[in-house]
Design an enzyme around this catalytic site. Structure first.
Site, short mmCIF file in Angstrom:
data_model
loop_
_atom_site.label_atom_id
_atom_site.label_comp_id
_atom_site.label_asym_id
_atom_site.label_seq_id
_atom_site.Cartn_x
_atom_site.Cartn_y
_atom_site.Cartn_z
N GLY A 231 61.37 -5.04 68.44
CA GLY A 231 61.02 -5.94 67.35
C GLY A 231 60.33 -5.30 66.17
O GLY A 231 59.90 -6.00 65.25
N SER B 217 77.07 -6.90 71.84
CA SER B 217 77.80 -6.29 70.73
C SER B 217 79.27 -6.67 70.83
O SER B 217 79.77 -6.95 71.93
CB SER B 217 77.65 -4.76 70.79
OG SER B 217 78.56 -4.11 69.93
N TYR C 287 77.99 3.42 75.28
CA TYR C 287 77.46 2.24 74.59
C TYR C 287 78.28 1.01 74.95
O TYR C 287 77.74 -0.04 75.30
CB TYR C 287 77.48 2.47 73.08
CG TYR C 287 77.03 1.30 72.26
CD1 TYR C 287 75.68 1.04 72.05
CD2 TYR C 287 77.96 0.44 71.66
CE1 TYR C 287 75.27 -0.04 71.27
CE2 TYR C 287 77.56 -0.64 70.90
CZ TYR C 287 76.21 -0.88 70.70
OH TYR C 287 75.81 -1.95 69.95
#
Length: 268
Positions: A14, A141, A154
């Site tokens: 964050g 994603s 990934y």
């Protein structure tokens, strides 16, 4: 969850990118925000920048380390009694061919991108179950939907995260629990993480993407791709086209298989 007033929200990663923006958006909506991030300098900048908006706590946590997750979660449970919203946002990408990955690259990618969300969710799920309320949002994603060169590890992590996230949603529904799960699948976002990426499909604006995620949590959406057509088009094309035709269309027409050719990534 139509509003975030007096809710406690934890965001991993964050202190930068869309994580930082989501923290601000939640504070503007009167939520108490807890940020977990490994970067102390960025975390302190965010604390100084946004503390005037409301209640903000920043904690240095390496989410690739299961012991740090356990200790930090224990502190949050002790200090706050639990959380209402968990946003598993932290992520990394190496951005090179698989054979060029080191074992450390592989371990870090899987630990941060998929193991951490699972372990962090596990650390807070019992409290959510006892209260019979909560919302878990996992930032995956579009790479979790589509194979792509120079993203093999990934992509593996994001495919795994989608599977975990939506299975958890179904479990909560099967158990008749008022715990919602949202899976987010964005295209490339214009942050340092994907510096150097070239794409025919427009790269996403961070502010607009973060706002879409917060609105998706508020509306208790289940699976959200950004832009919205990515999920539908990808799944439909994969279902009806032979692999060779799908590869030709995706690689040559859309140019997706070349998007990582000039990847640089975030400078540490």
């Amino acid at each position: 969850m139509d509003n975030f007033k007096n809710k406690i929200a934890l965001i991993t990663g964050g202190a930068s990118g869309i994580g930082e923006i989501m923290a601000r958006l939640l504070m503007e909506r009167d939520a108490t925000v807890i940020i977990w991030d490994i970067n102390e300098e960025n975390s302190e900048k965010v604390r100084l920048k946004y503390s005037s908006l409301g209640k903000l706590t920043v904690m240095k946590v390496d989410v690739s380390n299961s012991s740090e997750i356990k200790n930090a979660a224990s502190q949050v449970l002790s200090d706050f009694g639990g959380i209402d919203v968990l946003i598993n946002n932290a992520g990394i990408i190496v951005g090179t061919y698989f054979h060029e990955h080191s074992k450390v690259d592989i371990a870090n990618t899987m630990n941060i991108n998929v193991n951490a969300p699972i372990l962090i969710t596990h650390a807070f799920i019992d409290t959510m179950l006892s209260k019979n309320s909560g919302h878990i949002c996992n930032i995956s994603s579009s790479g979790g939907l589509l194979s792509n060169p120079k993203m093999s590890v990934y992509v593996a992590s994001k495919w795994s995260l989608i599977g975990f996230s939506d299975s958890l949603r179904l479990e909560m529904e099967q158990l008749n629990k008022n715990i919602k799960v949202t899976t987010i699948m964005p295209y490339y976002i214009n942050t340092g993480m994907f510096e150097g990426v070239k794409s025919k499909i427009p790269i996403l604006d961070p502010e607009a993407t973060a706002l879409t995620i917060i609105k998706s949590i508020a509306k208790e959406k289940k699976m959200v791709s950004i832009p919205g057509y990515i999920y539908r088009v990808t799944r439909f094309a994969q279902a009806i086209l032979p692999v060779s035709i799908f590869d030709w269309f995706t690689g040559n027409v859309l140019g997706i298989y070349k998007t990582m050719d000039h990847f640089k990534g975030r400078k540490n």
